[in-house]
Design a protein around this motif. Structure first.
Motif, PDB file in Angstrom:
ATOM      1  N   PRO A   1     -60.108  -0.266  19.170  1.00  0.00           N
ATOM      2  CA  PRO A   1     -61.165  -0.984  18.468  1.00  0.00           C
ATOM      3  C   PRO A   1     -60.552  -1.832  17.347  1.00  0.00           C
ATOM      4  CG  PRO A   1     -61.316   1.390  18.040  1.00  0.00           C
ATOM      5  CD  PRO A   1     -60.210   1.178  19.014  1.00  0.00           C
ATOM      6  N   THR A   2     -61.238  -2.853  16.956  1.00  0.00           N
ATOM      7  CA  THR A   2     -60.742  -3.791  15.956  1.00  0.00           C
ATOM      8  C   THR A   2     -60.234  -3.087  14.696  1.00  0.00           C
ATOM      9  OG1 THR A   2     -62.318  -5.418  16.779  1.00  0.00           O
ATOM     10  CG2 THR A   2     -61.352  -5.842  14.620  1.00  0.00           C
ATOM     11  N   ALA A   3     -60.914  -2.068  14.251  1.00  0.00           N
ATOM     12  CA  ALA A   3     -60.537  -1.373  13.016  1.00  0.00           C
ATOM     13  C   ALA A   3     -59.214  -0.614  13.128  1.00  0.00           C
ATOM     14  CB  ALA A   3     -61.647  -0.406  12.616  1.00  0.00           C
ATOM     15  N   GLU A   4     -58.712  -0.386  14.339  1.00  0.00           N
ATOM     16  CA  GLU A   4     -57.474   0.370  14.531  1.00  0.00           C
ATOM     17  C   GLU A   4     -56.303  -0.481  15.023  1.00  0.00           C
ATOM     18  OE1 GLU A   4     -58.178   3.698  17.099  1.00  0.00           O
ATOM     19  OE2 GLU A   4     -59.876   4.407  15.918  1.00  0.00           O
ATOM     20  N   ARG A   5     -56.532  -1.740  15.276  1.00  0.00           N
ATOM     21  CA  ARG A   5     -55.483  -2.583  15.868  1.00  0.00           C
ATOM     22  C   ARG A   5     -54.303  -2.824  14.943  1.00  0.00           C
ATOM     23  NH1 ARG A   5     -59.566  -6.813  18.733  1.00  0.00           N
ATOM     24  NH2 ARG A   5     -60.389  -5.292  20.221  1.00  0.00           N
ATOM     25  N   GLY A   6     -54.547  -2.960  13.665  1.00  0.00           N
ATOM     26  CA  GLY A   6     -53.445  -3.165  12.715  1.00  0.00           C
ATOM     27  C   GLY A   6     -52.497  -1.977  12.698  1.00  0.00           C
ATOM     28  N   THR A   7     -53.059  -0.781  12.654  1.00  0.00           N
ATOM     29  CA  THR A   7     -52.235   0.427  12.654  1.00  0.00           C
ATOM     30  C   THR A   7     -51.486   0.567  13.973  1.00  0.00           C
ATOM     31  OG1 THR A   7     -53.779   1.510  11.154  1.00  0.00           O
ATOM     32  CG2 THR A   7     -52.270   2.931  12.382  1.00  0.00           C
ATOM     33  N   ALA A   8     -52.174   0.348  15.081  1.00  0.00           N
ATOM     34  CA  ALA A   8     -51.529   0.448  16.396  1.00  0.00           C
ATOM     35  C   ALA A   8     -50.395  -0.565  16.528  1.00  0.00           C
ATOM     36  CB  ALA A   8     -52.559   0.251  17.508  1.00  0.00           C
ATOM     37  N   SER A   9     -50.621  -1.778  16.044  1.00  0.00           N
ATOM     38  CA  SER A   9     -49.563  -2.803  16.089  1.00  0.00           C
ATOM     39  C   SER A   9     -48.387  -2.418  15.209  1.00  0.00           C
ATOM     40  CB  SER A   9     -50.123  -4.162  15.655  1.00  0.00           C
ATOM     41  OG  SER A   9     -51.094  -4.601  16.579  1.00  0.00           O
ATOM     42  N   ALA A  10     -48.669  -1.854  14.052  1.00  0.00           N
ATOM     43  CA  ALA A  10     -47.590  -1.407  13.165  1.00  0.00           C
ATOM     44  C   ALA A  10     -46.764  -0.307  13.827  1.00  0.00           C
ATOM     45  CB  ALA A  10     -48.163  -0.914  11.843  1.00  0.00           C
ATOM     46  N   ILE A  11     -47.421   0.568  14.558  1.00  0.00           N
ATOM     47  CA  ILE A  11     -46.703   1.652  15.234  1.00  0.00           C
ATOM     48  C   ILE A  11     -45.778   1.099  16.304  1.00  0.00           C
ATOM     49  CG2 ILE A  11     -46.995   3.630  16.782  1.00  0.00           C
ATOM     50  CD1 ILE A  11     -49.502   4.342  15.041  1.00  0.00           C
ATOM     51  N   PHE A  12     -46.278   0.221  17.189  1.00  0.00           N
ATOM     52  CA  PHE A  12     -45.377  -0.286  18.229  1.00  0.00           C
ATOM     53  C   PHE A  12     -44.308  -1.198  17.647  1.00  0.00           C
ATOM     54  CE2 PHE A  12     -48.382  -3.915  19.162  1.00  0.00           C
ATOM     55  CZ  PHE A  12     -47.470  -4.961  19.138  1.00  0.00           C
ATOM     56  N   ASN A  13     -44.611  -1.918  16.580  1.00  0.00           N
ATOM     57  CA  ASN A  13     -43.585  -2.751  15.954  1.00  0.00           C
ATOM     58  C   ASN A  13     -42.489  -1.914  15.297  1.00  0.00           C
ATOM     59  OD1 ASN A  13     -44.066  -5.630  16.269  1.00  0.00           O
ATOM     60  ND2 ASN A  13     -46.021  -5.217  15.278  1.00  0.00           N
ATOM     61  N   SER A  14     -42.848  -0.732  14.807  1.00  0.00           N
ATOM     62  CA  SER A  14     -41.837   0.122  14.185  1.00  0.00           C
ATOM     63  C   SER A  14     -40.825   0.642  15.197  1.00  0.00           C
ATOM     64  CB  SER A  14     -42.505   1.279  13.443  1.00  0.00           C
ATOM     65  OG  SER A  14     -43.084   2.196  14.355  1.00  0.00           O
ATOM     66  N   ALA A  15     -41.123   0.555  16.458  1.00  0.00           N
ATOM     67  CA  ALA A  15     -40.197   1.021  17.503  1.00  0.00           C
ATOM     68  C   ALA A  15     -38.878   0.263  17.479  1.00  0.00           C
ATOM     69  CB  ALA A  15     -40.847   0.901  18.876  1.00  0.00           C
ATOM     70  N   GLN A  16     -38.906  -1.006  17.065  1.00  0.00           N
ATOM     71  CA  GLN A  16     -37.661  -1.765  17.004  1.00  0.00           C
ATOM     72  C   GLN A  16     -36.690  -1.160  15.993  1.00  0.00           C
ATOM     73  OE1 GLN A  16     -38.200  -5.831  15.398  1.00  0.00           O
ATOM     74  NE2 GLN A  16     -40.265  -5.160  14.876  1.00  0.00           N
ATOM     75  N   TYR A  17     -37.203  -0.666  14.899  1.00  0.00           N
ATOM     76  CA  TYR A  17     -36.343  -0.045  13.895  1.00  0.00           C
ATOM     77  C   TYR A  17     -35.986   1.381  14.282  1.00  0.00           C
ATOM     78  CZ  TYR A  17     -37.747  -4.233  11.577  1.00  0.00           C
ATOM     79  OH  TYR A  17     -37.977  -5.541  11.300  1.00  0.00           O
ATOM     80  N   PHE A  18     -36.894   2.035  14.969  1.00  0.00           N
ATOM     81  CA  PHE A  18     -36.601   3.365  15.489  1.00  0.00           C
ATOM     82  C   PHE A  18     -35.446   3.289  16.489  1.00  0.00           C
ATOM     83  CE2 PHE A  18     -37.415   6.858  18.542  1.00  0.00           C
ATOM     84  CZ  PHE A  18     -37.211   7.923  17.680  1.00  0.00           C
ATOM     85  N   ALA A  19     -35.420   2.242  17.296  1.00  0.00           N
ATOM     86  CA  ALA A  19     -34.317   2.056  18.250  1.00  0.00           C
ATOM     87  C   ALA A  19     -32.985   1.945  17.533  1.00  0.00           C
ATOM     88  CB  ALA A  19     -34.565   0.819  19.112  1.00  0.00           C
TER      89      ALA A  19
END
Length: 171
Positions: free
Chosen positions: A147-165
């Motif tokens: 839902p729109t209210a959760e997209r920012g958090t979800a995007s931040a989580i998948f974007n953090s994967a680059q640094y986790f790698a």
């Protein structure tokens, strides 16, 4: 039931479902592997220079091959996602970037430095082409599943994967 009630009910059903968290976990894992594929060459660059006799300019071309193709293929990759869907295009993308990354391990069969540089350049270029739909696909999947209210958090989580790698694979 009018249209606004239908949308509210559908939105509430989406919020109650936990499937989206599994989808986000899959995106996180795939993005971690995606960035590992990109970064491992730079980590092994010094050893490759010694093993194959590459000079600094040759390494520069090899390192930049990915970025050239990645930038060129972003818009076509987005178009393919819109045309054929994230599921199909992302699956093809993952298969192809994995194949091209695997093939990089075979450059030792080339007898000359020039052939090895050319082959590695072409494979890195192909990895960039294949990976270009990944982040647009992530965004499309998040927009579809969250839902729109959760997209920012979800995007931040998948974007953090680059640094986790980097944290996971650099050592």
């Amino acid at each position: 039931m009018n249209l606004s009630n239908t949308l509210t009910v559908a939105g509430e059903a989406t919020r109650r479902s936990h499937v989206r968290y599994w989808i986000l976990l899959m995106i996180f894992v795939v993005t971690t592997v995606n960035y590992a594929d990109r970064a491992t060459l730079s980590i092994t660059g010094t050893a490759m220079r010694q093993e194959f006799g590459f000079d600094a300019v040759q390494m520069g071309f090899i390192f930049s091959a990915f970025s050239w193709s990645y930038v060129m293929a972003q818009i076509p990759g987005g178009w393919l996602l819109d045309r054929f869907g994230a599921r199909r295009i992302y699956a093809c993308s993952i298969f192809l970037w994995s194949l091209f990354t695997l093939l990089q391990g075979c450059i030792g069969v080339f007898a000359t430095v020039g052939a090895a540089v050319t082959t590695l350049f072409m494979l890195r270029f192909a990895v960039g082409l294949a990976e270009s739909p990944a982040f647009p696909a992530n965004a499309k999947v998040v927009a579809s599943w969250f839902p729109t209210a959760e997209r920012g958090t979800a995007s931040a989580i998948f974007n953090s994967a680059q640094y986790f790698a980097a944290v996971l694979f650099t050592p």
